[in-house]
Design a protein around this motif. Structure first.
Motif, PDB file in Angstrom:
ATOM      1  N   ASP A 150       0.830  -1.203   0.000  1.00 56.41           N
ATOM      2  CA  ASP A 150       0.000   0.000   0.000  1.00 56.41           C
ATOM      3  C   ASP A 150       0.866   1.255   0.000  1.00 56.41           C
ATOM      4  O   ASP A 150       0.557   2.233  -0.704  1.00 56.41           O
ATOM      5  CB  ASP A 150      -0.915  -0.010   1.218  1.00 56.41           C
ATOM      6  CG  ASP A 150      -1.996   1.062   1.139  1.00 56.41           C
ATOM      7  OD1 ASP A 150      -2.589   1.217   0.053  1.00 56.41           O
ATOM      8  OD2 ASP A 150      -2.232   1.740   2.152  1.00 56.41           O
ATOM      9  N   LEU A 151       1.958   1.251   0.767  1.00 56.34           N
ATOM     10  CA  LEU A 151       2.847   2.415   0.789  1.00 56.34           C
ATOM     11  C   LEU A 151       3.486   2.637  -0.578  1.00 56.34           C
ATOM     12  O   LEU A 151       3.668   3.781  -1.009  1.00 56.34           O
ATOM     13  CB  LEU A 151       3.913   2.246   1.868  1.00 56.34           C
ATOM     14  CG  LEU A 151       3.439   2.525   3.296  1.00 56.34           C
ATOM     15  CD1 LEU A 151       4.466   2.045   4.311  1.00 56.34           C
ATOM     16  CD2 LEU A 151       3.166   4.012   3.487  1.00 56.34           C
ATOM     17  N   ARG A 152       3.823   1.564  -1.269  1.00 60.49           N
ATOM     18  CA  ARG A 152       4.366   1.710  -2.628  1.00 60.49           C
ATOM     19  C   ARG A 152       3.329   2.342  -3.551  1.00 60.49           C
ATOM     20  O   ARG A 152       3.638   3.226  -4.352  1.00 60.49           O
ATOM     21  CB  ARG A 152       4.802   0.352  -3.179  1.00 60.49           C
ATOM     22  CG  ARG A 152       6.066  -0.193  -2.537  1.00 60.49           C
ATOM     23  CD  ARG A 152       6.634  -1.351  -3.344  1.00 60.49           C
ATOM     24  NE  ARG A 152       7.827  -1.858  -2.692  1.00 60.49           N
ATOM     25  CZ  ARG A 152       9.023  -1.305  -2.802  1.00 60.49           C
ATOM     26  NH1 ARG A 152       9.170  -0.206  -3.531  1.00 60.49           N
ATOM     27  NH2 ARG A 152      10.071  -1.832  -2.191  1.00 60.49           N
ATOM     28  N   ARG A 153       2.079   1.886  -3.425  1.00 59.77           N
ATOM     29  CA  ARG A 153       1.020   2.464  -4.268  1.00 59.77           C
ATOM     30  C   ARG A 153       0.833   3.946  -3.964  1.00 59.77           C
ATOM     31  O   ARG A 153       0.690   4.767  -4.885  1.00 59.77           O
ATOM     32  CB  ARG A 153      -0.304   1.720  -4.034  1.00 59.77           C
ATOM     33  CG  ARG A 153      -0.396   0.367  -4.706  1.00 59.77           C
ATOM     34  CD  ARG A 153      -1.829  -0.145  -4.713  1.00 59.77           C
ATOM     35  NE  ARG A 153      -2.353  -0.329  -3.358  1.00 59.77           N
ATOM     36  CZ  ARG A 153      -2.237  -1.453  -2.662  1.00 59.77           C
ATOM     37  NH1 ARG A 153      -1.602  -2.495  -3.198  1.00 59.77           N
ATOM     38  NH2 ARG A 153      -2.745  -1.546  -1.454  1.00 59.77           N
ATOM     39  N   MET A 154       0.839   4.289  -2.693  1.00 62.23           N
ATOM     40  CA  MET A 154       0.645   5.691  -2.322  1.00 62.23           C
ATOM     41  C   MET A 154       1.820   6.558  -2.767  1.00 62.23           C
ATOM     42  O   MET A 154       1.636   7.715  -3.165  1.00 62.23           O
ATOM     43  CB  MET A 154       0.432   5.807  -0.818  1.00 62.23           C
ATOM     44  CG  MET A 154      -0.857   5.160  -0.325  1.00 62.23           C
ATOM     45  SD  MET A 154      -2.316   5.802  -1.211  1.00 62.23           S
ATOM     46  CE  MET A 154      -3.582   4.692  -0.598  1.00 62.23           C
ATOM     47  N   ALA A 155       3.015   5.991  -2.709  1.00 59.63           N
ATOM     48  CA  ALA A 155       4.185   6.746  -3.190  1.00 59.63           C
ATOM     49  C   ALA A 155       4.043   7.035  -4.676  1.00 59.63           C
ATOM     50  O   ALA A 155       4.347   8.155  -5.137  1.00 59.63           O
ATOM     51  CB  ALA A 155       5.454   5.954  -2.913  1.00 59.63           C
ATOM     52  N   ASP A 156       3.571   6.069  -5.443  1.00 64.68           N
ATOM     53  CA  ASP A 156       3.358   6.277  -6.876  1.00 64.68           C
ATOM     54  C   ASP A 156       2.227   7.268  -7.131  1.00 64.68           C
ATOM     55  O   ASP A 156       2.326   8.139  -8.010  1.00 64.68           O
ATOM     56  CB  ASP A 156       3.042   4.945  -7.567  1.00 64.68           C
ATOM     57  CG  ASP A 156       4.250   4.024  -7.645  1.00 64.68           C
ATOM     58  OD1 ASP A 156       5.390   4.523  -7.536  1.00 64.68           O
ATOM     59  OD2 ASP A 156       4.060   2.801  -7.817  1.00 64.68           O
ATOM     60  N   ARG A 157       1.146   7.145  -6.356  1.00 66.84           N
ATOM     61  CA  ARG A 157       0.001   8.036  -6.544  1.00 66.84           C
ATOM     62  C   ARG A 157       0.354   9.487  -6.228  1.00 66.84           C
ATOM     63  O   ARG A 157      -0.243  10.416  -6.808  1.00 66.84           O
ATOM     64  CB  ARG A 157      -1.157   7.600  -5.639  1.00 66.84           C
ATOM     65  CG  ARG A 157      -1.999   6.449  -6.162  1.00 66.84           C
ATOM     66  CD  ARG A 157      -3.180   6.184  -5.246  1.00 66.84           C
ATOM     67  NE  ARG A 157      -3.994   7.373  -5.061  1.00 66.84           N
ATOM     68  CZ  ARG A 157      -5.011   7.455  -4.187  1.00 66.84           C
ATOM     69  NH1 ARG A 157      -5.290   6.423  -3.408  1.00 66.84           N
ATOM     70  NH2 ARG A 157      -5.715   8.551  -4.082  1.00 66.84           N
ATOM     71  N   ALA A 158       1.296   9.690  -5.331  1.00 68.44           N
ATOM     72  CA  ALA A 158       1.633  11.056  -4.909  1.00 68.44           C
ATOM     73  C   ALA A 158       2.317  11.853  -6.015  1.00 68.44           C
ATOM     74  O   ALA A 158       2.150  13.078  -6.092  1.00 68.44           O
ATOM     75  CB  ALA A 158       2.528  11.011  -3.669  1.00 68.44           C
ATOM     76  N   VAL A 159       3.096  11.186  -6.871  1.00 60.02           N
ATOM     77  CA  VAL A 159       3.939  11.904  -7.830  1.00 60.02           C
ATOM     78  C   VAL A 159       3.148  12.800  -8.771  1.00 60.02           C
ATOM     79  O   VAL A 159       3.509  13.978  -8.958  1.00 60.02           O
ATOM     80  CB  VAL A 159       4.838  10.925  -8.600  1.00 60.02           C
ATOM     81  CG1 VAL A 159       5.639  11.670  -9.676  1.00 60.02           C
ATOM     82  CG2 VAL A 159       5.778  10.209  -7.656  1.00 60.02           C
ATOM     83  N   PRO A 160       2.068  12.332  -9.425  1.00 57.28           N
ATOM     84  CA  PRO A 160       1.324  13.243 -10.309  1.00 57.28           C
ATOM     85  C   PRO A 160       0.765  14.459  -9.572  1.00 57.28           C
ATOM     86  O   PRO A 160       0.695  15.556 -10.146  1.00 57.28           O
ATOM     87  CB  PRO A 160       0.190  12.353 -10.847  1.00 57.28           C
ATOM     88  CG  PRO A 160       0.687  10.952 -10.702  1.00 57.28           C
ATOM     89  CD  PRO A 160       1.520  10.964  -9.463  1.00 57.28           C
ATOM     90  N   HIS A 161       0.377  14.274  -8.318  1.00 53.14           N
ATOM     91  CA  HIS A 161      -0.128  15.417  -7.545  1.00 53.14           C
ATOM     92  C   HIS A 161       0.993  16.416  -7.261  1.00 53.14           C
ATOM     93  O   HIS A 161       0.783  17.636  -7.335  1.00 53.14           O
ATOM     94  CB  HIS A 161      -0.742  14.935  -6.234  1.00 53.14           C
ATOM     95  CG  HIS A 161      -1.944  14.054  -6.410  1.00 53.14           C
ATOM     96  ND1 HIS A 161      -3.049  14.449  -7.132  1.00 53.14           N
ATOM     97  CD2 HIS A 161      -2.198  12.782  -5.974  1.00 53.14           C
ATOM     98  CE1 HIS A 161      -3.953  13.474  -7.121  1.00 53.14           C
ATOM     99  NE2 HIS A 161      -3.454  12.455  -6.431  1.00 53.14           N
TER     100      HIS A 161
END
Length: 369
Positions: free
Chosen positions: A40-51
């Motif tokens: 989940d932390l990996r997914r959130m790290a990826d999701r954060a970049v476009p923002h």
């Protein structure tokens, strides 16, 4: 003398192992829970970049392939920091070793004893910090000899601490993890947008550590004074010109000037990351308002022992960097927009001074914006 021998003034391996032994245990998790949290932390790290890309307008956020994201435990975080410190202090330690050897002041046996003591002390500090840090971007360890770390460095997310805090605050885990990742990924983007920044910071850290550790004759006396200052009562606050703790080791004007520059840079980096973190709304992090309120209230419940250690290490000064830096970034963006603010990443000459951090309009005028 080999490079390894020159580093014996600090036993880095002992520092890492001591931190691993002394670090407080993290939250109890099953193997399935650990695996799910890491994913989940990996997914959130990826999701954060476009923002981060959208909020900062920095194109560097579009391609971060020359660095990596690692989900780590407390012991791994401590070991990673010994690697970073060994890079940041390499020049200073080599100079100290040369100085001691020239004076016949440090025989191999004495050097080993000194390295053991210093390594154990550093390990104790890292053990304390390892339970406090949620994440950290490390651009320095990649420069270590034989390093297998990608060229631009690595982002460390300390899973047990993130989980511990989200449970303590009683917030929605996915929202909190994304909120944290927004801050940490911003640091990753900063160094990608300003590839000169790592070398600049290394030079400044080397200058400051050289000044501080090079004045070895008075170091013991100054450390004692720093410990006393860390025990100040609330009626004796540190204040902006009296930071307290180990920061008070700095007495020479050159030391203070070097610290002033690093303080300004760190205020910029931390403040910018906080601005990005707080720029999101409920459409991105649905419970962001609750997270902010509860997270900001955490410091009121710290124990007396923890407050003493935080004073000693200058962590309260670091918290002021978050506030001062965020105020600077917001003021500049209000005046000239995010595109105008982004001139700060173009060169070291564009970095704000500590005085400009507190007077953003002066930086805007100096930049001709």
């Amino acid at each position: 003398m080999s490079a390894l021998e020159k580093q014996n003034l600090i036993n880095w391996e002992l520092a890492a192992s001591t931190a691993a032994k002394l670090a407080a245990p993290g939250p109890t998790l099953s193997s399935n829970e650990i695996g799910a949290a890491v994913a989940d932390l990996r997914r959130m790290a990826d999701r954060a970049v476009p923002h981060v890309h959208q909020i900062t307008g920095l194109d560097a956020a579009a391609d971060l392939r020359d660095s990596q994201v690692l989900i780590v435990d407390r012991a791994s975080w401590a070991k990673a920091n010994t690697q970073s410190f060994s890079v940041m202090l390499a020049g200073t330690l080599a100079n100290l070793e040369d100085k001691a050897r020239g004076q016949n002041a440090l025989r191999p046996t004495a050097r080993a004893i000194s390295g053991t003591v210093t390594g154990a002390q550093l390990g104790g500090i890292l053990a304390f910090l390892s339970s406090k840090v949620l994440g950290q971007y490390d651009p320095f360890a990649a420069l270590a000899a034989g390093s297998q770390i990608p060229p631009a460095g690595r982002l460390l997310l300390v899973a047990p601490n993130i989980i511990s805090v989200e449970r303590e605050l009683g917030v929605e885990p996915g929202d909190f993890r994304l909120w944290v990742c927004l801050h940490e990924q911003t640091h990753r983007v900063q160094f990608a947008a300003a590839p000169w920044l790592r070398d600049h910071m290394l030079q400044e850290v080397d200058k400051l550590s050289g000044l501080l550790l090079g004045n070895i004759d008075s170091l013991g006396e100054r450390v004692s004074a720093a410990v006393r200052s860390a025990g100040r009562t609330p009626a004796e606050p540190a204040g902006p010109n009296k930071p307290g703790g180990l920061m008070e080791l700095l007495q020479d004007p050159a030391e203070k000037a070097a610290l002033s520059h690093l303080t300004a840079v760190m205020s910029l980096l931390e403040g910018h990351a906080n601005v990005v973190m707080d720029a999101v709304d409920a459409s991105i992090v649905p419970t962001v308002k609750t997270i902010r309120q509860r997270f900001n209230a955490r410091g009121k419940d710290r124990s007396a022992v923890e407050k003493f250690i935080r004073n000693l290490l200058g962590l309260n000064a670091k918290m002021r960097q978050y506030t001062d830096g965020a105020r600077f970034v917001r003021a500049v963006v209000d005046q000239v927009g995010m595109a105008g603010f982004n001139a700060v990443w173009e060169s070291a000459d564009h970095l704000p001074t500590e005085a400009e951090i507190h007077a953003p309009a002066d930086w805007v005028r100096r930049m001709g914006l």
